[in-house]
Design a protein around this motif. Structure first.
Motif, mmCIF file in Angstrom:
data_model
loop_
_atom_site.group_PDB
_atom_site.id
_atom_site.type_symbol
_atom_site.label_atom_id
_atom_site.label_comp_id
_atom_site.label_asym_id
_atom_site.label_seq_id
_atom_site.Cartn_x
_atom_site.Cartn_y
_atom_site.Cartn_z
ATOM 1 N N ASP A 103 0.834 -1.192 0.000
ATOM 2 C CA ASP A 103 0.000 0.000 0.000
ATOM 3 C C ASP A 103 0.874 1.249 0.000
ATOM 4 O OD1 ASP A 103 -2.532 -1.350 0.219
ATOM 5 O OD2 ASP A 103 -1.912 -1.864 2.245
ATOM 6 N N THR A 128 1.708 4.607 6.675
ATOM 7 C CA THR A 128 1.278 3.782 5.535
ATOM 8 C C THR A 128 1.535 4.433 4.191
ATOM 9 O OG1 THR A 128 -0.983 4.666 5.395
ATOM 10 C CG2 THR A 128 -0.595 2.865 6.976
ATOM 11 N N TRP A 172 -6.647 3.369 1.983
ATOM 12 C CA TRP A 172 -6.151 2.096 2.502
ATOM 13 C C TRP A 172 -7.287 1.088 2.660
ATOM 14 C CZ3 TRP A 172 -6.962 -0.983 6.759
ATOM 15 C CH2 TRP A 172 -6.021 -2.002 6.972
#
Length: 336
Positions: free
Chosen positions: A211, A269, A276
Motif C-alpha cells: 500500500d 502507511t 487504505w
C-alpha cells in the motif's frame, strides 16, 4: 533421501497465458539488483508446490558478449536484440548512467511496443522509454530521486513521482529497484490472477501488494517509537472489513483526534485511511471472486462496499476490469 529436482524440465507444463516469452535488455552499467528483481519474477523454473507459470526467459544486449556491470562483476550475454522481435514482454534492466542509452536499443523497444508487446521498465530504465518516445502523453514513474529529471528530459510525459508503479497502454514503469518486484507482481496479477501473484510473492518473501507509494520513503522519517504503532488497528480492520470505517471511528479506536490520526496514518502507511480501506476491500473482493461462488452483491456486502454498484466502481477503477469479467478469467473453481 531422495530430493525432488527443483525446476525439473520434465515436469514443466507447456507455457500458457498471454505472456509466454520474456526478453530482458541489459546495457553497460547494468544494476545487479534491478536485473535480479526481474529475474526473480520472470525467470523462475517450475516448482510443483507453486504450480507457477514458466516463461521463455532470455537476456539480450545490443552486442552479445561481455556487458559491463557496476558492482565489481560483468555479465556475459549470449543473445542480441533480435530476441525482442517475438517477445510478449520486454523488460529493460536499470543502469547506472541513466542518461546514456543506445538509440539502437530505443528503436528496438519502440518497434516491440508498436507490434503489441508489453514493455516493462523500472528505476532509471524509465529514461530509455522516454528516449524511445514511449512516454509521450502517458503516465509513468521512476525512482523518486529522478522524478523531476525525467519530467524535464521528457516534458510530454506525465510523471507521477508518488507511486510504486504505473500501467499505461501496455507500458509499465516502476519506482526504485525493489519496486520493480511490485510492478512485476502487478503484471502477474493482471494476466494470471491474484493467486499466481500471491504465490510468487510468498516465494520471494514480499507482500503481494504494498500500500501507499514513494511518498512513504521520501517524507521526513518517523521517530522510532512511532513506527508501526497502527499495526494492531490495521489487522483488526482487515478482519472486519464488512463494517463501516470512517476516520472518526478509526481515530476513536486509536485514542487520537481525527486530525492526529490522519497524519499518523499517512506517516506510517503512505496513504489515507479511506484509500487504505478501499484497497483492502478490493483485495478481499479479488480473492472471493477467484475462490468462491458468491454473487457480486454478496461479495460487496462481505467486503464492506455495501452494494454491487459500489464494488464494481472501485474494483474496475483499481483493476481495470469489472468483477464478473475478472472472475471469468481467473476463477479457481472448476466449472461443469
Amino acid at each position: 533421501m531422495e530430493i525432488e529436482p527443483y525446476g525439473d524440465p520434465s515436469r514443466v507444463p507447456a507455457p500458457s497465458g498471454p505472456l509466454r516469452k520474456v526478453a530482458v535488455v541489459v546495457q553497460d552499467g547494468a544494476e545487479p539488483f534491478g536485473l535480479g528483481s526481474i529475474c526473480e519474477v520472470w525467470a523462475e523454473p517450475y516448482h510443483p508446490d507453486d504450480d507457477n507459470p514458466v516463461f521463455d526467459f532470455v537476456v539480450c544486449a545490443e552486442t552479445p558478449g561481455v556487458v559491463k556491470g557496476r558492482a565489481g562483476f560483468d555479465l556475459v550475454v549470449h543473445h542480441g536484440l533480435e530476441e525482442l522481435e517475438d517477445a510478449d514482454l520486454v523488460c529493460i534492466a536499470p543502469k547506472h548512467d541513466y542518461l546514456d542509452h543506445s538509440p539502437v536499443v530505443a528503436e528496438a523497444i519502440a518497434r516491440a511496443h508498436a507490434r503489441g508487446a508489453w514493455i516493462f521498465a523500472h528505476c532509471s530504465s524509465s529514461f530509455l522509454l522516454g528516449m524511445a518516445g514511449l512516454l509521450d502523453g502517458r503516465r509513468c514513474t521512476t525512482h523518486w530521486r529522478y522524478g523531476e529529471k525525467l519530467q524535464q528530459a521528457f516534458p510530454a510525459a506525465k510523471v507521477d513521482p508518488d507511486v510504486l508503479y504505473v500501467e499505461d497502454d501496455r507500458i509499465v514503469t516502476g519506482a526504485g529497484s525493489a519496486a520493480g518486484i511490485d510492478a512485476a507482481l502487478h503484471l502477474l496479477r493482471r494476466h494470471y490472477g491474484a493467486h499466481v501473484a500471491a504465490t510468487a510473492a510468498r516465494r520471494i518473501v514480499v507482500p503481494p501488494h504494498r500500500d501507499g507509494g514513494q511518498a512513504q520513503f521520501v517524507r521526513a522519517p518517523v521517530r522510532p517509537e512511532q513506527a508501526e504503532t497502527l499495526s494492531p488497528l490495521l489487522a483488526w480492520v482487515v478482519a472486519h472489513l464488512d463494517e463501516s470505517w470512517t476516520v472518526d471511528r478509526l481515530a476513536r479506536r486509536s485514542h487520537m483526534s481525527a486530525r492526529t490520526f490522519a497524519r499518523r496514518f499517512r506517516d506510517e502507511t503512505g496513504t489515507t485511511p479511506l484509500q487504505w480501506v478501499t484497497t483492502q476491500r478490493v483485495a478481499l473482493a479479488e480473492e472471493l471472486l477467484e475462490n468462491t461462488a458468491l454473487s457480486v452483491e454478496q461479495i460487496a456486502s462481505r467486503v464492506g462496499f455495501g452494494n454491487a454498484a459500489t464494488l464494481r466502481h472501485h474494483f474496475t477503477q483499481a483493476r481495470g476490469v469489472a468483477p464478473l469479467a475478472y472472475r471469468k478469467q481467473f476463477s479457481c473453481l472448476e466449472t461443469a
